[in-house]
Write a protein that holds these residues in place. Structure first.
Motif, PDB file in Angstrom:
ATOM      1  N   LEU A 239      15.463  -0.031   4.677  1.00 58.11           N
ATOM      2  CA  LEU A 239      15.121   1.402   5.254  1.00 58.11           C
ATOM      3  C   LEU A 239      15.276   1.146   6.728  1.00 58.11           C
ATOM      4  O   LEU A 239      15.695   2.018   7.487  1.00 58.11           O
ATOM      5  N   MET A 240      14.657   0.181   7.220  1.00 54.37           N
ATOM      6  CA  MET A 240      14.616   0.014   8.705  1.00 54.37           C
ATOM      7  C   MET A 240      16.096  -0.179   9.422  1.00 54.37           C
ATOM      8  O   MET A 240      16.705   0.465  10.155  1.00 54.37           O
ATOM      9  N   ARG A 241      16.841  -0.958   8.577  1.00 53.99           N
ATOM     10  CA  ARG A 241      18.387  -1.181   9.116  1.00 53.99           C
ATOM     11  C   ARG A 241      19.076  -0.025   9.011  1.00 53.99           C
ATOM     12  O   ARG A 241      19.857   0.356   9.827  1.00 53.99           O
ATOM     13  N   LEU A 242      18.911   0.765   8.104  1.00 49.65           N
ATOM     14  CA  LEU A 242      19.691   2.175   8.082  1.00 49.65           C
ATOM     15  C   LEU A 242      19.025   3.178   8.847  1.00 49.65           C
ATOM     16  O   LEU A 242      19.923   3.922   9.667  1.00 49.65           O
ATOM     17  N   ALA A 243      17.711   3.301   9.131  1.00 50.70           N
ATOM     18  CA  ALA A 243      17.316   4.036  10.253  1.00 50.70           C
ATOM     19  C   ALA A 243      17.907   3.703  11.492  1.00 50.70           C
ATOM     20  O   ALA A 243      17.846   4.647  12.343  1.00 50.70           O
ATOM     21  N   ARG A 244      18.097   2.530  11.689  1.00 49.06           N
ATOM     22  CA  ARG A 244      18.384   1.969  13.233  1.00 49.06           C
ATOM     23  C   ARG A 244      20.005   1.895  13.084  1.00 49.06           C
ATOM     24  O   ARG A 244      20.358   1.421  14.443  1.00 49.06           O
ATOM     25  N   SER A 245      20.538   2.438  12.430  1.00 44.94           N
ATOM     26  CA  SER A 245      21.920   2.225  12.557  1.00 44.94           C
ATOM     27  C   SER A 245      22.756   3.661  12.858  1.00 44.94           C
ATOM     28  O   SER A 245      21.992   4.832  12.601  1.00 44.94           O
ATOM     29  N   PRO A 246      23.690   3.501  13.550  1.00 44.68           N
ATOM     30  CA  PRO A 246      24.599   4.834  13.826  1.00 44.68           C
ATOM     31  C   PRO A 246      24.674   5.740  12.588  1.00 44.68           C
ATOM     32  O   PRO A 246      24.963   5.313  11.497  1.00 44.68           O
ATOM     33  N   GLN A 247      24.370   6.939  12.727  1.00 43.28           N
ATOM     34  CA  GLN A 247      24.479   7.966  11.581  1.00 43.28           C
ATOM     35  C   GLN A 247      23.504   7.660  10.588  1.00 43.28           C
ATOM     36  O   GLN A 247      23.690   8.115   9.266  1.00 43.28           O
ATOM     37  N   ASN A 248      22.634   6.916  10.586  1.00 43.39           N
ATOM     38  CA  ASN A 248      21.598   6.236   9.477  1.00 43.39           C
ATOM     39  C   ASN A 248      22.333   5.669   8.510  1.00 43.39           C
ATOM     40  O   ASN A 248      21.906   5.909   7.228  1.00 43.39           O
ATOM     41  N   ARG A 249      23.436   4.970   8.435  1.00 43.17           N
ATOM     42  CA  ARG A 249      24.021   4.369   7.391  1.00 43.17           C
ATOM     43  C   ARG A 249      24.799   2.986   7.824  1.00 43.17           C
ATOM     44  O   ARG A 249      24.985   2.738   9.017  1.00 43.17           O
ATOM     45  N   LEU A 250      25.158   2.257   6.644  1.00 48.05           N
ATOM     46  CA  LEU A 250      25.769   1.100   6.875  1.00 48.05           C
ATOM     47  C   LEU A 250      26.660   0.990   5.529  1.00 48.05           C
ATOM     48  O   LEU A 250      26.282   1.472   4.430  1.00 48.05           O
TER      49      LEU A 250
ATOM     50  N   GLN B  11       0.769  -1.272   0.123  1.00 49.81           N
ATOM     51  CA  GLN B  11       0.099  -0.010  -0.003  1.00 49.81           C
ATOM     52  C   GLN B  11       0.877   1.262  -0.039  1.00 49.81           C
ATOM     53  O   GLN B  11       0.473   2.599  -0.411  1.00 49.81           O
ATOM     54  N   HIS B  12       1.964   1.030   0.315  1.00 48.52           N
ATOM     55  CA  HIS B  12       2.853   2.392   0.572  1.00 48.52           C
ATOM     56  C   HIS B  12       4.047   2.316  -0.722  1.00 48.52           C
ATOM     57  O   HIS B  12       5.007   3.021  -0.559  1.00 48.52           O
ATOM     58  N   ARG B  13       3.765   1.401  -1.575  1.00 47.62           N
ATOM     59  CA  ARG B  13       4.660   1.302  -2.500  1.00 47.62           C
ATOM     60  C   ARG B  13       6.147   0.833  -2.488  1.00 47.62           C
ATOM     61  O   ARG B  13       7.083   1.554  -2.771  1.00 47.62           O
ATOM     62  N   VAL B  14       6.397   0.073  -1.333  1.00 45.11           N
ATOM     63  CA  VAL B  14       7.577  -0.278  -0.680  1.00 45.11           C
ATOM     64  C   VAL B  14       7.668  -1.701  -0.655  1.00 45.11           C
ATOM     65  O   VAL B  14       6.710  -2.515  -0.365  1.00 45.11           O
ATOM     66  N   SER B  15       8.712  -2.455  -1.386  1.00 42.40           N
ATOM     67  CA  SER B  15       8.763  -4.072  -1.053  1.00 42.40           C
ATOM     68  C   SER B  15       9.105  -4.197   0.276  1.00 42.40           C
ATOM     69  O   SER B  15       9.829  -3.570   0.786  1.00 42.40           O
ATOM     70  N   PRO B  16       8.966  -5.685   0.672  1.00 42.09           N
ATOM     71  CA  PRO B  16       9.546  -5.987   2.008  1.00 42.09           C
ATOM     72  C   PRO B  16      10.993  -5.815   2.069  1.00 42.09           C
ATOM     73  O   PRO B  16      11.439  -5.479   3.150  1.00 42.09           O
ATOM     74  N   VAL B  17      11.633  -6.067   0.955  1.00 38.41           N
ATOM     75  CA  VAL B  17      12.974  -5.938   1.093  1.00 38.41           C
ATOM     76  C   VAL B  17      13.544  -4.536   1.329  1.00 38.41           C
ATOM     77  O   VAL B  17      14.536  -3.873   2.006  1.00 38.41           O
ATOM     78  N   GLU B  18      12.793  -3.708   0.315  1.00 37.75           N
ATOM     79  CA  GLU B  18      13.096  -2.120   0.406  1.00 37.75           C
ATOM     80  C   GLU B  18      12.916  -1.607   2.153  1.00 37.75           C
ATOM     81  O   GLU B  18      13.585  -0.898   2.588  1.00 37.75           O
ATOM     82  N   PHE B  19      11.749  -2.211   2.614  1.00 35.10           N
ATOM     83  CA  PHE B  19      11.569  -1.918   4.031  1.00 35.10           C
ATOM     84  C   PHE B  19      12.667  -2.303   4.917  1.00 35.10           C
ATOM     85  O   PHE B  19      12.931  -1.443   5.960  1.00 35.10           O
TER      86      PHE B  19
ATOM     87  N   THR C  48      28.533  -3.762   2.630  1.00 32.36           N
ATOM     88  CA  THR C  48      28.801  -5.169   2.836  1.00 32.36           C
ATOM     89  C   THR C  48      28.240  -5.675   4.192  1.00 32.36           C
ATOM     90  O   THR C  48      27.661  -6.628   4.390  1.00 32.36           O
ATOM     91  N   ASP C  49      27.963  -4.547   5.190  1.00 37.43           N
ATOM     92  CA  ASP C  49      27.320  -4.819   6.277  1.00 37.43           C
ATOM     93  C   ASP C  49      25.763  -4.877   6.021  1.00 37.43           C
ATOM     94  O   ASP C  49      25.110  -5.638   6.700  1.00 37.43           O
ATOM     95  N   LEU C  50      25.286  -4.050   4.926  1.00 37.83           N
ATOM     96  CA  LEU C  50      23.872  -4.277   4.746  1.00 37.83           C
ATOM     97  C   LEU C  50      23.476  -5.528   4.282  1.00 37.83           C
ATOM     98  O   LEU C  50      22.381  -6.044   4.441  1.00 37.83           O
ATOM     99  N   ALA C  51      24.391  -6.022   3.444  1.00 32.95           N
ATOM    100  CA  ALA C  51      24.302  -7.254   2.882  1.00 32.95           C
ATOM    101  C   ALA C  51      24.035  -8.345   3.706  1.00 32.95           C
ATOM    102  O   ALA C  51      23.377  -9.312   3.992  1.00 32.95           O
ATOM    103  N   GLY C  52      25.135  -8.302   5.007  1.00 30.00           N
ATOM    104  CA  GLY C  52      25.274  -9.164   5.999  1.00 30.00           C
ATOM    105  C   GLY C  52      23.935  -9.158   6.907  1.00 30.00           C
ATOM    106  O   GLY C  52      23.604 -10.280   7.650  1.00 30.00           O
ATOM    107  N   GLN C  53      23.196  -8.274   6.964  1.00 31.19           N
ATOM    108  CA  GLN C  53      22.307  -7.876   7.860  1.00 31.19           C
ATOM    109  C   GLN C  53      20.583  -8.204   7.145  1.00 31.19           C
ATOM    110  O   GLN C  53      19.625  -8.243   7.823  1.00 31.19           O
ATOM    111  N   THR C  54      20.844  -8.476   5.894  1.00 27.58           N
ATOM    112  CA  THR C  54      19.515  -8.472   5.116  1.00 27.58           C
ATOM    113  C   THR C  54      19.645  -9.767   4.362  1.00 27.58           C
ATOM    114  O   THR C  54      20.612 -10.731   4.531  1.00 27.58           O
ATOM    115  N   SER C  55      18.558 -10.226   3.568  1.00 25.88           N
ATOM    116  CA  SER C  55      18.466 -11.341   2.948  1.00 25.88           C
ATOM    117  C   SER C  55      19.032 -11.510   1.591  1.00 25.88           C
ATOM    118  O   SER C  55      19.080 -12.449   0.799  1.00 25.88           O
ATOM    119  N   LEU C  56      19.860 -10.309   1.293  1.00 25.57           N
ATOM    120  CA  LEU C  56      20.398 -10.172   0.129  1.00 25.57           C
ATOM    121  C   LEU C  56      21.894 -10.476   0.016  1.00 25.57           C
ATOM    122  O   LEU C  56      22.478 -10.456   1.126  1.00 25.57           O
TER     123      LEU C  56
END
Length: 168
Positions: free
Chosen positions: A47-58, A36-44, A61-69
């Motif tokens: 976004l959540m991983r980045l928003a919850r990380s220091p300085q809103n960034r990762l 309904q918000h035009r966001v896929s589960p992986v995009e969500f 390689t760390d983002l890949a390790g934290q996701t299913s990608l």
């Protein structure tokens, strides 16, 4: 034909089957709301991983390790979300081979739109199904399993993980 020696009533099948069925049921409820918000589960998830990380960034390689990608999958998703203005890439000043994914103001605004309904679903279909002691035990157990099977899942998620020049 020889008889099968496998015990199909083995409780290990039940344990992993219940985990899979619960995840699938929750995921389908969440995916419908995210659509309904035009966001896929992986995009969500990104976004959540980045928003919850220091300085809103990762780091990518760390983002890949934290996701299913995979690393290449993260690159494709980040590129798509960058074009959509939800995140941007930043070069790593201490390592030219690395880059960061950073959530933008537009990405944070999109989360502000999504999260009330998402949290309502999490509350209704997950939290409310468990007593507080069951939830605490489940979270502890899930962390134990997660840390064993995906030790990279928290890489870059604390300020201690950032290079000294980036932590300030």
């Amino acid at each position: 034909m020889a008889p099968v020696a496998t015990d199909f009533d083995d409780p290990r099948f039940t344990a992993i089957g219940l985990l899979s069925e619960a995840y699938t049921g929750l995921h389908s409820r969440f995916a419908a709301q995210l659509e309904q918000h035009r966001v896929s589960p992986v995009e969500f998830e990104v976004l959540m991983r980045l928003a919850r990380s220091p300085q809103n960034r990762l780091r990518m390689t760390d983002l890949a390790g934290q996701t299913s990608l995979s690393t290449s999958g993260v690159t494709r998703v980040v590129d798509r979300m960058d074009r959509g203005g939800l995140i941007r890439r930043e070069a790593c000043p201490s390592d030219r081979r690395s880059s960061y994914a950073v959530i933008t103001e537009a990405g944070l605004a999109r989360l502000d739109e999504i999260l009330p309904g998402h949290l309502e679903l999490v509350q209704r279909w997950f939290i409310d199904q468990l007593r507080p002691d069951q939830l605490a035990q489940m979270l502890e157990a899930l962390r134990t399993v997660r840390d064993a099977v995906n030790p990279c899942a928290t890489a870059g998620s604390t300020a201690d993980d950032l290079p000294a020049a980036q932590a300030s």
